[in-house]
Design a protein around this motif. Structure first.
Motif, PDB file in Angstrom:
ATOM      1  N   ILE A   1       0.825  -1.208   0.000  1.00  0.00           N
ATOM      2  CA  ILE A   1       0.000   0.000   0.000  1.00  0.00           C
ATOM      3  C   ILE A   1       0.862   1.262   0.000  1.00  0.00           C
ATOM      4  O   ILE A   1       0.592   2.218  -0.733  1.00  0.00           O
ATOM      5  CB  ILE A   1      -0.945   0.010   1.223  1.00  0.00           C
ATOM      6  N   LEU A   2       1.922   1.276   0.799  1.00  0.00           N
ATOM      7  CA  LEU A   2       2.677   2.507   1.036  1.00  0.00           C
ATOM      8  C   LEU A   2       3.810   2.762   0.042  1.00  0.00           C
ATOM      9  O   LEU A   2       4.069   3.908  -0.337  1.00  0.00           O
ATOM     10  CB  LEU A   2       3.250   2.495   2.455  1.00  0.00           C
ATOM     11  N   PHE A   3       4.508   1.719  -0.384  1.00  0.00           N
ATOM     12  CA  PHE A   3       5.681   1.924  -1.231  1.00  0.00           C
ATOM     13  C   PHE A   3       5.298   1.925  -2.710  1.00  0.00           C
ATOM     14  O   PHE A   3       4.507   1.085  -3.168  1.00  0.00           O
ATOM     15  CB  PHE A   3       6.733   0.839  -0.967  1.00  0.00           C
ATOM     16  N   ASP A   4       5.879   2.836  -3.455  1.00  0.00           N
ATOM     17  CA  ASP A   4       5.611   2.937  -4.887  1.00  0.00           C
ATOM     18  C   ASP A   4       5.986   1.638  -5.593  1.00  0.00           C
ATOM     19  O   ASP A   4       7.118   1.143  -5.446  1.00  0.00           O
ATOM     20  CB  ASP A   4       6.414   4.097  -5.494  1.00  0.00           C
ATOM     21  N   ASP A   5       5.045   1.095  -6.355  1.00  0.00           N
ATOM     22  CA  ASP A   5       5.266  -0.135  -7.135  1.00  0.00           C
ATOM     23  C   ASP A   5       5.732  -1.305  -6.271  1.00  0.00           C
ATOM     24  O   ASP A   5       6.375  -2.238  -6.781  1.00  0.00           O
ATOM     25  CB  ASP A   5       6.289   0.116  -8.256  1.00  0.00           C
ATOM     26  N   ASN A   6       5.442  -1.238  -4.966  1.00  0.00           N
ATOM     27  CA  ASN A   6       5.818  -2.302  -4.030  1.00  0.00           C
ATOM     28  C   ASN A   6       7.330  -2.564  -4.045  1.00  0.00           C
ATOM     29  O   ASN A   6       7.788  -3.691  -3.835  1.00  0.00           O
ATOM     30  CB  ASN A   6       5.061  -3.599  -4.332  1.00  0.00           C
TER      31      ASN A   6
ATOM     32  N   SER B   1       7.712   6.544  -1.318  1.00  0.00           N
ATOM     33  CA  SER B   1       6.267   6.671  -1.201  1.00  0.00           C
ATOM     34  C   SER B   1       5.876   7.990  -1.846  1.00  0.00           C
ATOM     35  O   SER B   1       6.252   9.062  -1.360  1.00  0.00           O
ATOM     36  CB  SER B   1       5.836   6.644   0.268  1.00  0.00           C
ATOM     37  N   LYS B   2       5.197   7.895  -2.978  1.00  0.00           N
ATOM     38  CA  LYS B   2       4.903   9.071  -3.800  1.00  0.00           C
ATOM     39  C   LYS B   2       6.194   9.833  -4.130  1.00  0.00           C
ATOM     40  O   LYS B   2       6.245  11.059  -4.089  1.00  0.00           O
ATOM     41  CB  LYS B   2       3.874   9.979  -3.121  1.00  0.00           C
TER      42      LYS B   2
END
Length: 285
Positions: free
Chosen positions: A64-69, A116-117
């Motif tokens: 959920i939090l990290f970009d592209d997991n 994250s974003k």
């Protein structure tokens, strides 16, 4: 059903050839709502009909939090020992082995750093599946090291709490983690590095009494149980009836212990909006 009755009802499949519905295709929320498991995952593990937030672990929160997991896990092989040679109905070492085999985790918290974003963020996320998310020496050490990483690299830290409290099998070693993590977070505060605490269901015991309530901003998911002692213990101690929503996120928000409650689907945006605000950056959608 006997073979002759099966035939009469038009059932031709032999019993040994029958296939049961695989487990895990459906989820039933506490309010009785039935949700397709695939739909539940797409909805951030929140029941779409009643908004119930299903308990999830570090894998799901990182996604959920990290970009592209994409992230780098910190201290991934750190695991507990048995300094007290503790044994009740089972040896502590056996409990650790069983928990590690069952969950695929080394202990009750995982720490990672990623984007994250587009912004660097260190996240420490507890896993309730590992001995009830209990806080032992490894939990305290990994959160402290995550704070060190945030301090050294001037990166915000976020801790996601989900815990039954201190790990009794480590006794005083577990209780020492309250002071240890609190001291590390004080160092972050002195360096003016943001620390975000997210309380999820449940956040109790020594976890609540230390890092879970020391955030520059304290947030929670809807309906999460948050408290030190459980409602039954509080009621027995005080001898008074408790409010219906006692120790829920909503109760704590009303009484000033939380800054806001966020739905899981909005978590990433809300966290980053806060970081942009306090770091004096343009607010991102």
């Amino acid at each position: 059903m006997a073979w002759f009755r099966r035939t009469q009802k038009g059932i031709q499949t032999a019993t040994e050839d029958k296939k049961d519905v695989p487990k895990g295709l459906w989820y039933k929320s506490p309010t009785g709502k039935i949700v397709d498991a695939e739909q539940l995952e797409k909805n951030f593990y929140v029941s779409p009909e009643d908004g119930y937030h299903v308990r999830i672990g570090s894998n799901e929160y990182f996604k959920i939090l990290f970009d592209d997991n994409k992230y780098t896990e910190l201290d991934k092989n750190l695991s507990s020992r048995d300094p007290l040679e503790f044994e009740d109905t089972k040896k502590y070492t056996d409990r650790l082995d069983d928990a590690q085999k069952k969950t695929g985790l080394k202990d009750a918290v995982r720490t990672a750093v990623g984007k994250s974003k587009g912004k660097d963020l260190v996240v420490a996320c507890m896993d309730f599946a590992f001995i009830g998310g209990s806080m032992g020496s490894v939990v305290g050490e990994k959160i402290s090291r995550a704070a060190d990483h945030a301090l050294e690299n001037k990166i915000p830290l976020m801790v996601i709490s989900k815990s039954g409290g201190a790990r009794m099998m480590e006794a005083a070693y577990s209780l020492m983690q309250l002071a240890k993590t609190s001291a590390k977070l004080a160092q972050l505060a002195d360096a003016k590095i943001p620390y975000i605490s997210l309380c999820t269901d449940p956040t109790t015991g020594g976890t609540t009494a230390s890092f879970a309530m020391l955030g520059d901003i304290n947030i929670a998911e809807p309906g999460a149980l948050i408290g030190f002692a459980g409602p039954r213990v509080v009621k027995d101690t005080t001898g008074k009836d408790l409010p219906e929503d006692f120790q829920t996120s909503e109760f704590l928000l009303e009484h000033g212990f939380l800054d806001f409650i966020t739905k899981r689907s909005e978590l990433k945006n809300r966290v980053n909006q806060y970081l942009d605000l306090i770091q004096n950056k343009p607010i991102r959608a």
